[in-house]
Design a protein around this motif. Sequence first.
Motif, PDB file in Angstrom:
ATOM      1  N   GLU A 114       1.147   5.932   6.019  1.00 22.29           N
ATOM      2  CA  GLU A 114       1.868   6.687   6.600  1.00 22.29           C
ATOM      3  C   GLU A 114       3.056   6.318   7.292  1.00 22.29           C
ATOM      4  O   GLU A 114       2.962   5.445   8.042  1.00 22.29           O
ATOM      5  CB  GLU A 114       0.789   7.578   7.294  1.00 22.29           C
ATOM      6  CG  GLU A 114      -0.202   7.822   7.412  1.00 22.29           C
ATOM      7  CD  GLU A 114       0.236   9.470   6.322  1.00 22.29           C
ATOM      8  OE1 GLU A 114       1.195   9.629   6.206  1.00 22.29           O
ATOM      9  OE2 GLU A 114      -0.942   9.852   5.043  1.00 22.29           O
ATOM     10  N   ARG A 130      -2.560  -1.254   6.044  1.00 23.58           N
ATOM     11  CA  ARG A 130      -2.642  -0.206   6.397  1.00 23.58           C
ATOM     12  C   ARG A 130      -2.081  -0.105   8.256  1.00 23.58           C
ATOM     13  O   ARG A 130      -1.759  -1.176   9.079  1.00 23.58           O
ATOM     14  CB  ARG A 130      -4.973  -0.276   6.957  1.00 23.58           C
ATOM     15  CG  ARG A 130      -5.810  -1.262   5.816  1.00 23.58           C
ATOM     16  CD  ARG A 130      -5.808   0.218   5.249  1.00 23.58           C
ATOM     17  NE  ARG A 130      -6.078   0.526   3.805  1.00 23.58           N
ATOM     18  CZ  ARG A 130      -6.032  -0.032   3.336  1.00 23.58           C
ATOM     19  NH1 ARG A 130      -4.818  -0.668   2.569  1.00 23.58           N
ATOM     20  NH2 ARG A 130      -7.282  -0.356   1.885  1.00 23.58           N
ATOM     21  N   ASN A 137       0.418  -1.068  -0.253  1.00 20.81           N
ATOM     22  CA  ASN A 137       0.110  -0.176   0.479  1.00 20.81           C
ATOM     23  C   ASN A 137       0.512   1.733   0.511  1.00 20.81           C
ATOM     24  O   ASN A 137       1.483   1.758   0.953  1.00 20.81           O
ATOM     25  CB  ASN A 137      -1.030   0.179   0.994  1.00 20.81           C
ATOM     26  CG  ASN A 137      -1.449   1.588   1.229  1.00 20.81           C
ATOM     27  OD1 ASN A 137      -1.814   1.984   0.511  1.00 20.81           O
ATOM     28  ND2 ASN A 137      -2.528   1.521   2.908  1.00 20.81           N
ATOM     29  N   PRO A 138       1.221   1.792  -1.244  1.00 19.31           N
ATOM     30  CA  PRO A 138       1.492   3.149  -1.626  1.00 19.31           C
ATOM     31  C   PRO A 138       1.735   4.814  -0.504  1.00 19.31           C
ATOM     32  O   PRO A 138       2.300   5.145   0.051  1.00 19.31           O
ATOM     33  CB  PRO A 138       1.681   3.826  -2.666  1.00 19.31           C
ATOM     34  CG  PRO A 138       0.573   2.987  -3.458  1.00 19.31           C
ATOM     35  CD  PRO A 138       0.487   1.374  -2.016  1.00 19.31           C
ATOM     36  N   ASN A 139      -0.102   4.291  -0.185  1.00 19.26           N
ATOM     37  CA  ASN A 139       0.043   5.087   0.978  1.00 19.26           C
ATOM     38  C   ASN A 139      -0.086   5.149   2.417  1.00 19.26           C
ATOM     39  O   ASN A 139      -0.576   5.684   3.225  1.00 19.26           O
ATOM     40  CB  ASN A 139      -1.385   5.150   0.875  1.00 19.26           C
ATOM     41  CG  ASN A 139      -1.938   6.132  -0.829  1.00 19.26           C
ATOM     42  OD1 ASN A 139      -1.927   6.881  -1.104  1.00 19.26           O
ATOM     43  ND2 ASN A 139      -2.787   5.192  -1.506  1.00 19.26           N
TER      44      ASN A 139
END
Length: 218
Positions: A42, A92, A38-40
């Motif tokens: 944080e 996530r 997941n490149p998103n």
Amino acid sequence: HFSYGKFFQRPDLQNLYVNYDYLAYKIRTGGYYFAFGNPNLEPEETTAYEAGWQRRISDYASIDITAFYKDVKSLTEVVTQPADPNSFSTYRNVDYGTVKGLEFSMDMRRNRNISTQFNYTLAYADGTGSFANTQSNIAWTNGEPPKHATALEFDQRHKITGVLDIRAGANEGPKLGDFYPLERTGVNFVFAAGSGFPYSPVQVYNEITLGAISPNPS
């Protein structure tokens, strides 16, 4: 002494990216054998506090007592992502953890060729996941992820370390005639001991079927 800091660490690169060909293949076929990157994601964030007191107890020795607390959030964890035509697993920023404890140390500077260090740590490490794939079986079976913190895999209640250093200076040590064969030499001993970890080691005998959720204690 007192310290406070906020620290940020990027997730592992293997949790950020996935090959396009593999992504297209898994979208068509489904399955949970491998979580998609997941490149998103944080950065993982740690807020650390530490306070201590140090005092000399003799001409050669001092003690230090330190309390510490770390609050870790936005940890990476694998989850199930509902999707059409097939759900899939990805990462996530959902896990969190806390590490707190007390550390006692004593340092003795060199006296008659000997110096020593002693350290004892009492620590508690709790959280919802020890590493990014802790909940992979839950994601695989579409189960409910944990909501309450429990002991992490690296939680170790008691830890003791000790160092003994024996060192000879110039013209010191055993003497053979006018010669000191061991001058400017030394030997160092390191002692370490600790209490056990919270979970028994296991042998995963089947990594790609539902048998993986029933590991054998080793």
